[in-house]
Design a protein around this motif. Structure first.
Motif, short mmCIF file in Angstrom:
data_model
loop_
_atom_site.label_atom_id
_atom_site.label_comp_id
_atom_site.label_asym_id
_atom_site.label_seq_id
_atom_site.Cartn_x
_atom_site.Cartn_y
_atom_site.Cartn_z
N VAL A 1 0.82 -1.22 0.00
CA VAL A 1 0.00 0.00 0.00
C VAL A 1 0.84 1.26 0.00
CG1 VAL A 1 -1.71 1.29 1.28
CG2 VAL A 1 -1.90 -1.17 1.11
N ALA B 1 2.26 1.94 -3.23
CA ALA B 1 1.19 2.26 -4.17
C ALA B 1 0.69 3.67 -3.93
CB ALA B 1 0.05 1.26 -4.03
N ARG B 2 0.66 4.06 -2.64
CA ARG B 2 0.20 5.40 -2.36
C ARG B 2 1.17 6.43 -2.91
NH1 ARG B 2 -1.10 7.78 3.15
NH2 ARG B 2 -0.16 5.89 3.92
N SER B 3 2.46 6.10 -2.77
CA SER B 3 3.42 7.05 -3.32
C SER B 3 3.32 7.07 -4.84
CB SER B 3 4.84 6.70 -2.87
OG SER B 3 5.03 5.31 -2.93
N LEU B 4 2.75 6.01 -5.39
CA LEU B 4 2.54 6.02 -6.84
C LEU B 4 1.54 7.10 -7.22
CD1 LEU B 4 3.29 4.54 -9.45
CD2 LEU B 4 1.36 3.06 -9.09
N THR B 5 0.51 7.26 -6.39
CA THR B 5 -0.44 8.32 -6.70
C THR B 5 0.21 9.68 -6.55
OG1 THR B 5 -1.97 6.90 -5.53
CG2 THR B 5 -2.82 8.97 -6.37
N ARG C 1 3.27 10.27 -6.98
CA ARG C 1 4.11 10.43 -8.17
C ARG C 1 3.27 10.86 -9.34
NH1 ARG C 1 6.09 4.53 -8.10
NH2 ARG C 1 6.79 4.40 -5.98
N GLN C 2 2.08 10.27 -9.45
CA GLN C 2 1.25 10.61 -10.60
C GLN C 2 0.87 12.08 -10.56
OE1 GLN C 2 -1.80 7.64 -10.03
NE2 GLN C 2 -1.30 6.79 -12.01
N MET D 1 2.56 14.46 -9.17
CA MET D 1 3.73 15.24 -9.54
C MET D 1 3.99 15.13 -11.04
SD MET D 1 6.53 15.05 -6.52
CE MET D 1 6.94 13.33 -6.53
N GLN D 2 3.79 13.94 -11.53
CA GLN D 2 4.01 13.72 -12.96
C GLN D 2 3.05 14.54 -13.78
OE1 GLN D 2 5.15 12.24 -15.66
NE2 GLN D 2 3.32 12.01 -16.87
#
Lengths: 274, 295, 371
Positions: free
Chosen positions: C3, C6-10, C12-13, C15-16
């Motif tokens: 999790v 995955a949360r840092s993926l959001t 990142r998104q 920021m991206q």
């Protein structure tokens, strides 16, 4: 233990599963059936014939499109295999500012729907790349390959990085201790360990690239259609039986390739555990 | 986990940043050129109402986005959501029994083979498989011919929503089964045994043990199917009719179809990306809560 | 993926996304031109000719004959509506085509957008063979940019067994809607479909009156539940198989299907209140990589013997007087192919629209297909 587990397997489960297996293979069987059926429109069986297969083999447009698709897939996967693996290994090894952002961007193609990627790439090419390059870059198979590399490298990277997490971290260290240079450690120790994952990722990316319709439609130039584009254009203009012949040929060859790949993997797995 | 950073001890060692840059730069450049910058470009385009090729780009406002929310176009979004949700639910309902059967009932040595043979159609062209459904679902097609032999009147499925749902479910079911299998395979059978010993019926054990344990798999599978079906172009285009416009088809029409409105198409693409990101964010939020609550 | 990652993926998104948006806004700055179509920089292979045309014009025998005569290989790509052709061309994908077959009104639009090269009449033989009404035209004065190759009407083809009495006019589509339910298709071309509906309301095929167009849109909304799909080519197999009982079609396609399937009980009818009279022409785009081969092809198609073949096999009405004179009598008397003068008088040509009007049509069309 097996007895109590079996009591959890609901009796109708097997039946449903077999039914769904049939569901999965129904379209393929239908395609095969009609590829031998001597009739253009009728649903009933009108006699056995090879003529659709002959028509398909004589169809230069389809064969051309098939060749284009294979070229695109091979080049895209080839490039993606190299830079994707390098990227996965690099991300696993090094820390640097902006790493999170880089990782996020790298896996973005897995999440964003194809159509958005296709649109963005077309706009970029039409608006920037072509005018800026003075006509050197044109929409062509090359641009399709470039666009395919983007998602191919994401797939290769994710498969490889999954494998990297399972790796023994001390192998490379051991190699260095034994006097290998960093490059040798990379090439002769890490790479062979990663090879199954790289091959796996490449296979996945290859199939996806062959199957891609949207990105190719948007980024190719006129005249260089890929196979999905050609099939789509024929579906648009009506149902023609030689597409059935094409599908059977494709399915059997893909199935065959897949069986070979699985067999090789099975053998290499057995060799390892032996 | 991190790999050891190899260093040379010779005198003429190349700079420490060389290897990482060589490894990471090619992919970075490729992604920047063909993913990041293009996304920025379509964002800029989406701010220009009614632009077509050959015209000058002058971002001027959110007109395109407002247009999407109008009652004439909003049904396209809702229809796409309906298809996506319907496909996700169908794949879950159909995929779970198969994954469960393979993971739990099939003997260990055959599991891989059975799973792969279920998934094998995935490796053939998705276009061709959707095209096969035309032959099956046509008014004079295979399905209706078979139904006719049993005396059931012909079903008008092709070129309507049910056909699109069938096509999408068919295309995405293998993915769902793969993901659910990966999750169910790790299920600890002893938990099921324990439940049996405590007197639970199979159904109770299913809902109270199996499902909660495979929640991550269910969530991951549902997310994948949802995202893919939101952006699906082929199935609605081939199997749908005059009343099955989805977001992906609408976008396609703006660039390669009859109406050429690159601004509107770009705005729709951004909205699609937004919806997908929302889905992921929602899932993570739920997943977070789930993990925090503990099972 | 656990999790937290995955949360840092959001994150990142997000920021991206900001990065992408920032980059996008910084990029070339405002005021750049989207996808200009520019003249070809280099000549293509002189033995290759790529044409972009309708599916109905593809004829392997013809390209074979051409190859034998000139040694040039012809490859053809297909489009199913003029708008799609223009969209493809303007996205930059049209750079390899040397000959295109737009319809008359599209030729005018392409001329205005400076996409067509001026034809050198001295390089073309047989211009005098053209019928008088095709020697000059409102959409391309003096045929400076295009050479007419065919003409026809838009009408309805239907199964006479299923529909007896059959439709005679556009209005019958609405009148027989219950019987036609889910067994009919219309063309995938919004000018044709909107035009036909306008005609059924008594307005002009080319009306630009907003209230009239809106009425046409609303009438189409009424009909829409009965329409299976909008298609230009896919109705042929379905009509023969029995999936459909009526299709809106171009005369050439309809006549060809009827001639090739005499037992299928099909009939083509030109709506009584009038329909569109279209003509297709060959043009050479400015981006053509092989203009010489293009001229060869145009000359080839203008040959009376070839034009006769086109009519005999593909059932396009020819604008070539010399060819018409050589046609067998049954074809010349085929009233679906060569309608009598009275019928032609009732027809209208589709005329090009101003950008604002095109946008209005497009918006209604998108609304119609989205609803």
């Amino acid at each position: 233990m097996s007895k109590s587990v079996r009591s959890w397997a609901f009796p109708w489960l097997g039946l449903i599963s077999v039914g769904l297996f049939g569901f999965m293979y129904l379209p393929i069987l239908v395609l095969a059936f009609y590829s031998f059926n001597d009739s253009r429109y009728s649903t009933g069986w009108k006699g056995f014939t090879w003529k659709w297969y002959i028509a398909f083999l004589n169809d230069s447009r389809i064969l051309n499109a098939l060749a284009n698709s294979l070229i695109v897939a091979l080049f895209a996967v080839g490039i993606a295999a190299v830079i994707g693996t390098l990227m996965a290994v690099g991300l696993a090894k090094y820390h640097f500012p902006g790493k999170r952002l880089y990782q996020g961007t790298a896996y973005l193609p897995l999440i964003i729907p194809d159509i958005s990627i296709a649109v963005a790439t077309l706009v970029f090419l039409a608006a920037i790349a072509i005018p800026l390059s003075g006509g050197l870059i044109q929409l062509s198979l090359g641009t399709v390959i470039a666009a395919h590399v983007v998602f191919c490298l994401s797939y290769v990277a994710i498969v490889v990085s999954t494998r990297l997490t399972d790796l023994n971290p001390h192998l490379e260290e051991a190699a260095l201790d034994l006097g290998a240079t960093p490059d040798q450690a990379l090439m002769q120790v890490l790479l062979p360990e990663l090879m199954p994952a790289i091959v796996s990722g490449c296979l996945l990316a290859f199939v996806l690239s062959l199957d891609d319709f949207l990105i190719a439609s948007f980024t190719t130039g006129g005249g260089s259609s890929t196979l999905p584009m050609e099939i789509f254009s024929r579906i648009r203009t009506g149902v023609k039986p030689d597409i059935n012949a094409l599908s059977v040929v494709l399915i059997t060859s893909t199935g065959f390739l897949f069986a070979v790949a699985e067999y090789l993997r099975y053998r290499s797995d057995r060799k390892r555990s032996a | 986990m991190t790999l050891p950073i190899a260093t040379r001890t010779e005198a003429q060692a190349p700079p420490a940043w060389l290897q990482p840059v060589l490894m990471l730069a090619p992919a970075a450049v490729w992604l920047a050129l063909l993913l990041v910058i293009p996304t920025g470009l379509i964002f800029q385009l989406s701010l220009v109402p009614g632009i077509r090729p050959g015209q000058v780009v002058n971002p001027s406002g959110l007109d395109n986005y407002i247009r999407i929310l109008q009652p004439d176009y909003f049904p396209v979004l809702t229809r796409s959501l309906f298809f996506a949700l319907g496909t996700t639910i169908a794949c879950l309902i159909l995929g779970f029994p198969v994954a469960y059967w393979i993971a739990i009932k099939v003997p260990k040595r055959w599991q891989n083979l059975v799973l792969l043979s279920f998934v094998l159609p995935l490796w053939t062209s998705s276009l061709l498989r959707s095209y096969a459904w035309i032959t099956i679902l046509r008014p004079t097609g295979v399905l209706n011919t078979l139904l006719g032999k049993v005396g059931i009147p012909a079903l008008d499925i092709l070129n309507r929503e049910p056909a699109v749902l069938i096509g999408m479910t068919y295309s995405l079911l293998p993915y769902m089964v793969l993901i659910l299998y990966a999750s169910l395979e790790k299920l600890d059978r002893r938990l099921l045994e324990a439940a049996a010993d405590l007197g639970a019926t199979p159904r109770q054990a299913f809902w109270r043990v199996t499902v909660p344990q495979s929640l991550t798999g269910i969530a991951a599978g549902a997310l994948l199917v949802f995202i893919t079906s939101m952006g699906d172009f082929i199935n609605p285009e081939i199997l749908g009719g005059a009343s099955s416009m989805t977001v992906a088809r609408l976008i396609y029409n703006q660039f390669l179809g009859a109406t050429q409105n690159w601004g509107f198409g770009s705005a729709l693409s951004m909205v699609l990306i937004l919806v997908v990101s929302l889905a992921i964010a929602l899932l993570l939020k739920y997943g977070d809560r789930n993990a925090a609550g503990g099972v | 993926m656990d999790v937290s990652s995955a949360r840092s993926l959001t994150r990142r998104q997000i920021m991206q996304a900001c990065l992408a948006i920032g980059t996008g806004l910084m990029l070339p700055g405002c005021g750049w031109t989207l996808a200009e179509v520019r003249p070809a920089l280099s000549k293509g292979n002189k033995d290759e000719l790529s044409i972009y045309t309708w599916e109905s014009y593809i004829d392997p025998e013809l390209t074979e004959t051409f190859h034998t005569q000139t040694g040039i290989n012809v490859t053809a790509d297909i489009y199913d509506s003029n708008e799609t052709m223009l969209a493809t061309f303007q996205s930059g994908k049209g750079a390899i085509y040397s000959v295109i077959y737009p319809s008359d009104y599209k030729v005018a639009e392409m001329i205005e957008r400076k996409l067509l090269s001026v034809l050198d009449h001295s390089r073309i033989n047989g211009i005098d063979n053209l019928m008088p009404e095709f020697q000059d035209s409102v959409y391309d004065p003096g045929n400076q940019h295009s050479m007419p190759i065919s003409w026809g009407t838009t009408g309805l083809i239907y199964n006479t067994e299923a529909l007896n009495p059959g439709p005679e006019d556009w209005e019958d589509l609405w009148r027989m809607q219950a019987k036609l339910n889910r067994k009919m298709t219309l063309l995938a071309d919004f000018r044709e479909v909107m035009g036909a509906t306008l005609k059924s309301l008594g307005f002009s095929y080319n009306s630009t009156n907003p209230s009239e167009v809106r009425q046409a849109y609303q009438k189409l909304v009424q009909l829409k539940p009965a329409i299976t799909t909008f298609t230009t080519d896919a109705w042929r197999d379905r009509l023969l198989a029995g999936d459909l009982i009526l299709a809106m079609a171009y005369s050439a396609d309809a006549v060809r299907l009827i001639q090739e399937n005499p037992d299928a009980n099909l009939r083509y009818v030109i709506p009584a209140s009038g329909t569109s009279l279209w003509s297709d022409a060959m043009v050479i785009p400015v981006t053509s990589p092989n203009p010489d081969a293009a001229y060869e092809w145009i000359n080839f198609m203008m040959q009376p013997s070839v034009a006769v073949e086109v009519t005999r096999r593909l059932f396009f009405a020819t604008p070539n007087q010399a060819a018409y004179d050589q046609l067998p009598l049954p074809l010349r008397n085929n009233r679906s192919l060569f309608p009598p003068e009275a019928v032609i008088q009732a027809c209208e040509r589709i005329i090009p629209l101003e950008p604002k009007e095109t946008e209005m049509y497009e918006q209604y069309w998108t609304k119609l297909t989205s609803g």
